[in-house]
Scaffold this motif. Structure first.
Motif, PDB file in Angstrom:
ATOM      1  N   GLY A  82      -2.003 -40.526 -23.635  1.00  0.00           N
ATOM      2  CA  GLY A  82      -3.230 -41.307 -23.762  1.00  0.00           C
ATOM      3  C   GLY A  82      -2.966 -42.533 -24.594  1.00  0.00           C
ATOM      4  O   GLY A  82      -1.944 -42.642 -25.270  1.00  0.00           O
ATOM      5  N   ALA A  83      -3.884 -43.470 -24.535  1.00  0.00           N
ATOM      6  CA  ALA A  83      -3.660 -44.733 -25.233  1.00  0.00           C
ATOM      7  C   ALA A  83      -4.920 -45.163 -25.958  1.00  0.00           C
ATOM      8  O   ALA A  83      -6.036 -44.797 -25.578  1.00  0.00           O
ATOM      9  N   ASP A  84      -4.691 -45.900 -27.003  1.00  0.00           N
ATOM     10  CA  ASP A  84      -5.793 -46.492 -27.752  1.00  0.00           C
ATOM     11  C   ASP A  84      -6.332 -47.665 -26.938  1.00  0.00           C
ATOM     12  O   ASP A  84      -5.562 -48.494 -26.452  1.00  0.00           O
ATOM     13  N   LEU A  85      -7.643 -47.710 -26.783  1.00  0.00           N
ATOM     14  CA  LEU A  85      -8.228 -48.762 -25.939  1.00  0.00           C
ATOM     15  C   LEU A  85      -8.630 -49.988 -26.733  1.00  0.00           C
ATOM     16  O   LEU A  85      -9.280 -50.880 -26.211  1.00  0.00           O
ATOM     17  N   SER A  86      -8.240 -49.994 -27.995  1.00  0.00           N
ATOM     18  CA  SER A  86      -8.608 -51.137 -28.820  1.00  0.00           C
ATOM     19  C   SER A  86      -8.072 -52.408 -28.182  1.00  0.00           C
ATOM     20  O   SER A  86      -6.957 -52.443 -27.677  1.00  0.00           O
TER      21      SER A  86
END
Lengths: 119, 855
Positions: B327-331
């Motif tokens: 998963g990834a940070d959507l910032s």
């Protein structure tokens, strides 16, 4: 009612010059009037003790100093309350041209300090 | 595992389907891990050019047109990457083949990086001439061509891509509108406030914004050309329409091949980047990880790196641990239409119990919001619209879950303008004389070069005098702005700063004002330099300030060891270390106050102020106080005033250390220390901070692990919270550190400079202070400690010393030639005690001045 001329103030001996630390002032009572007497740079100066900006009788407790304006050195005292400065020789306020302290004649005689009439 | 290939080259063959940003990154990573001698690599590109920077797509309309290409056929030739142009139409996982046109490629491993396609809502007329999507260079070329004959463009979709497209249409010179079905712009990223802030800015650029509007159809003319958008009750004319209402993963190839898909589309991948077929991987916008697709390039790049590693491992070409995508940070931080927008962490506040703090400035067009943990201790996420200067800092706080040490709202306040900048508002400087900053600056421009000159020109500083430090600062700033040489000279009598003079006096060993003036000054001094030199001499030598050599240069408070009040009387403050006082002590003070008719007031520093003392009563008052065990509290000097404390662990149910005990110890240790300005301290027995230690020049807060030391705080006109210097110290460690801190301040600060301003002015600030007094970087600490030890050894109670000297005592007489008291002192009653009468009452009581020859 008749108005009688007030007699000129006689000279009053107020203290010995050794009662005034060099560079500082004392307060003398002269004819019921509070007079601040300063000993600065080997000379005596006398002004009213009342600070006209605050109404308090405190000028004799002010710090003395010097200021050069227009090439001329003059001696000053700063009121201990709000630090308004006055020319010791003329009483002129350095902050407000419209304000001037009464100044008095002084005389040093055999180690005694004498205060004379207002100048 | 490596299976010998049946292909002619007998090397493992990897095929990458799609050559967008993620596909290109994958090719790079694969070639970094496996050279052409070990692996064949083929790319299938549907677009007629190789990868380009799609994030910057709108710049295609800039002039000159930038080169967005990320790769060229030459680059790929050098890398020995074969390119097959065309659209892959059939994937056969069982045979491990993929077909492009009439070409069928066999692969050992295949990666899908087919990206996404724009979503076009099923509106009647959506295929009309003049309707476009915004995805490829070809799309943009078509839009540009159509724009030549168009005046009005409408973008359907007010999200990130929609605003991007709107910016592009604007660049093409079209009157542009944005239509968004949600109630506000960028609904996926922003909340309604943020959307509103963005809308204001977008509208200010001349774009039409229509939110909460769902079009029903696209209208066309007889020739089938777009004429506008029809709503339920309205019609918006348009010559050109761009759909930008979101994207859909391009999963058709995988779907047809029977690969597993995500619930909401996209090729399903695991943490290794593998699809449901062990020889097929996927990355980027076409992939669905944990049911989620990512429309940002950063997660796509991360997936590409993961897939490259795992694919090479599976082919036996790389011997490392598997890489994982979890998963990834959507910032994200972007600039849309010139508007900065940032969104990070839990921007929408979906964490249970979270709370938010936000700041909206409709003038600057900015909006910022922080989502905080329930207890406010951490930042969980947030939004920034219009100003993303703090983005990285806030993202860091969010990702690292750092506990906050400052009130969260301060994180949102815009950075203050640099101190050298011209003040924006015309601030009132002197409220007594109603003088504003502009008048002061004008006076400086008109030639005023010192505070006295400013006083003369403007009247500022001639009332209560409280603004004199501000005047001084303004003068320096303005002179600097005018390109004048700004001196740090003490005054006209000394061409040195206080610090320089301090060093000169110390090195040359001067011991009196007269020596200092003769050696370094001119004239006869003044009310500025005299007390400053007196303070330096007192700091260095610990001689009595009232001794004849020093008395005449002390300002009145130091000269009379009490505080002058408005009518010339004084107040007396006995020392009450740490605020701790016995009943007998209280009664003794009460008895003195009653005997001399003094007004009593508890001070803000836990002491008792006795006001209204006539000068000639001061020695008598002190005699009584000294007999009761008191000494001077130095309320008058630029010196240590008070160490405030709470009751700490001795009494308080929360206290973790003995704050009163330490406060008493510190107050006694540093009593009488002459410094550039007054010093105040506080000691709190726990983090509830009842002693307000962080608003003091030095403050201590107890923790279970020891004392936290804070420095450089103060109340007053410009309140400052003290900064944390050291943590978890023992009492003795605290004392040692404070010895160094105070002595370093005493030696190096400017005249009348509080520790807060001093600390701010230190080059390197707190870190530098720490290096000097904690790490002993300059090797000064032993000397600083020795200086403090000398001060402590030389301490004597000034009241007692003044009483013991008949010469000093004589100075307290009101008149040098009479026993009367000052008749200008007039009291009135207020709430059962005295207070000075106002000026008119006094004037009426004064005798007339006798005038020479007057009547």
């Amino acid at each position: 009612m008749t108005f009688l001329p007030s007699p000129p103030l006689p000279w009053t001996r107020v203290c010995s010059v050794s009662d005034i630390l060099p560079g500082s002032g004392v307060c003398a009572l002269v004819g019921g009037v509070q007079v601040a007497v300063f000993r600065v740079a080997g000379a005596l100066y006398a002004t009213a003790n009342r600070d006209p900006f605050t109404g308090a009788n405190v000028l004799s407790r002010g710090l003395t100093g010097s200021d050069v304006q227009g090439g001329a050195l003059r001696y000053t005292v700063a009121s201990p309350l709000l630090k308004h400065r006055f020319d010791l020789a003329t009483g002129q306020s350095l902050d407000d041209p419209g304000v001037r302290l009464p100044v008095y004649a002084t005389r040093l005689e055999g180690g005694d300090v004498w205060i004379g009439s207002p100048i | 595992m490596f299976t010998p290939s049946l292909s002619a080259a007998s090397l493992p063959h990897v095929v990458v389907v799609g050559n967008g940003m993620v596909g290109h990154r994958l090719v790079q990573r694969l070639r970094e891990g496996a050279a052409a001698q070990t692996m064949r690599l083929t790319v299938i590109s549907e677009e007629p050019c190789l990868a380009y920077d799609r994030v910057q797509l709108s710049r295609q309309f800039d002039d000159p047109r930038p080169d967005l290409a990320l790769a060229s056929p030459d680059d790929y030739a050098v890398l020995e990457v074969a390119v097959v142009w065309g659209r892959a139409h059939t994937l056969n996982p069982a045979a491990r083949t993929v077909a492009v046109g009439d070409l069928t490629l066999h692969y050992d491993a295949l990666v899908l990086t087919t990206g996404s396609v724009p979503f076009v809502p099923p509106l009647p007329g959506r295929d009309a001439a003049g309707c476009f999507v915004y995805r490829t260079l070809a799309d943009l070329d078509a839009i540009r061509a159509a724009a030549h004959t168009a005046h009005t463009g409408v973008v359907i979709g007010g999200g990130l891509l929609g605003l991007e497209a709107a910016g592009a249409l604007r660049k093409l010179g079209l009157q542009t509108h944005v239509v968004e079905a949600a109630p506000h712009l960028m609904p996926a990223q922003l909340d309604s406030e943020g959307g509103a802030a963005l809308r204001r800015t977008v509208e200010a650029m001349g774009l039409g914004v229509h939110t909460g509007r769902a079009p029903q159809a696209i209208t066309t003319d007889g020739a089938g050309r777009v004429t506008g958008l029809r709503f339920a009750d309205d019609h918006l004319p348009a010559d050109l329409i761009v759909f930008s209402a979101g994207i859909r993963p391009r999963d058709d190839l995988a779907r047809a091949a029977g690969l597993a898909l995500g619930e909401r589309g996209g090729v399903k991948i695991d943490d290794l980047g593998r699809t449901s077929d062990p020889h097929i991987y996927a990355a980027g916008e076409c992939a669905a990880h944990a049911g989620r697709t990512y429309g940002l390039v950063a997660p796509g790049y991360r997936m590409a790196a993961v897939v490259a590693t795992n694919l090479l491992r599976d082919l036996g070409l790389l011997n490392t641990a598997p890489a994982l995508f979890q998963g990834a940070d959507l910032s994200t931080k972007l600039k849309l239409l010139g508007v900065e927008v940032g969104s990070f962490g839990d921007a929408h506040g979906q964490t249970p119990g979270c709370r938010t703090v936000s700041l909206s400035d409709n003038v600057r067009g900015t909006y910022s919001k922080l989502v905080l943990a329930e207890d406010g201790s951490r930042v969980l996420g947030g939004l920034l619209v219009g100003d993303t200067a703090r983005y990285s800092e806030l993202l860091d706080l969010t990702l690292s879950a750092t506990p906050l040490t400052a009130p969260p709202e301060t994180l949102l306040v815009p950075a203050l303008p640099a101190s050298g900048a011209l003040p924006q508002a015309d601030t009132l400087v002197c409220s007594c004389e109603n003088v504003r900053e502009s008048a002061v600056c004008a006076a400086v421009q008109g030639g005023a070069r010192d505070v006295a000159g400013l006083k003369r020109c403007t009247g500022a500083g001639t009332g209560c005098g409280g603004c004199v430090p501000t005047l001084h600062g303004l003068l320096q700033t303005e002179l600097r702005r005018l390109g004048q040489v700004v001196t740090n000279h003490l005054c006209g009598h000394y061409a040195h700063s206080r610090q320089e003079l301090f060093d000169l006096i110390r090195v040359r060993g001067h011991r009196t004002w007269d020596e200092v003036l003769a050696a370094h000054g001119s004239g006869h001094g003044c009310e500025i330099c005299k007390p400053a030199v007196a303070s330096i001499l007192a700091s260095l030598h610990g001689e009595l300030v009232v001794s004849p050599a020093h008395a005449a240069v002390q300002d009145t408070n130091d000269a009379f060891l009490a505080n002058i009040q408005k009518n010339g009387t004084y107040s007396v403050v006995p020392r009450v270390p740490g605020g701790e006082i016995t009943p007998a002590g209280l009664m003794a003070i009460g008895a003195v106050a009653q005997k001399y008719g003094l007004y009593c007031k508890l001070t803000g520093g836990q002491r008792i102020d006795l006001l209204g003392a006539h000068r000639d009563d001061l020695p008598l008052i002190w005699e009584d106080l000294i007999a009761a065990g008191f000494e001077s509290g130095h309320a008058y000097g630029k010196s240590l005033r008070t160490v405030k404390s709470c009751v700490g662990s001795a009494w308080c149910r929360y206290g973790v250390q003995d704050s009163t005990g330490l406060a008493v110890r510190l107050e006694l240790r540093y009593r009488g220390l002459r410094s550039p300005h007054k010093l105040k301290s506080g000691v709190s027995g726990c983090t509830r901070e009842c002693a307000e230690a962080r608003s003091k020049d030095f403050g201590l807060i107890a923790t279970e692990h020891g004392w936290n030391v804070y420095v450089g705080g103060n109340g007053g006109v410009t309140p400052k919270h003290a900064l944390l210097l050291a943590e978890g110290l023992s009492e003795d460690e605290v004392v040692r550190l404070l010895d160094r801190y105070l002595m370093f301040y005493v030696r190096t600060a400017d005249r009348l400079q509080r520790t807060s301003a001093w600390l701010e002015g230190l080059d390197g600030g707190l870190a530098y202070l720490r290096r000097v007094i904690v790490d002993d970087h300059l090797g000064l600490c032993a000397e600083l400690e020795a200086d403090m030890a000398r001060h402590i050894a030389s301490y004597q109670d000034e009241w007692a010393a003044a009483l013991a000297d008949p010469g000093v005592r004589a100075r307290f007489r009101t008149f040098v030639n009479a026993e009367e008291r000052d008749d200008g002192v007039v009291w009135v009653d207020e709430r059962g005690q005295i207070r000075p009468a106002e000026l008119p009452d006094i004037l009426s009581g004064l005798p007339q001045l006798p005038l020479h020859g007057g009547d």
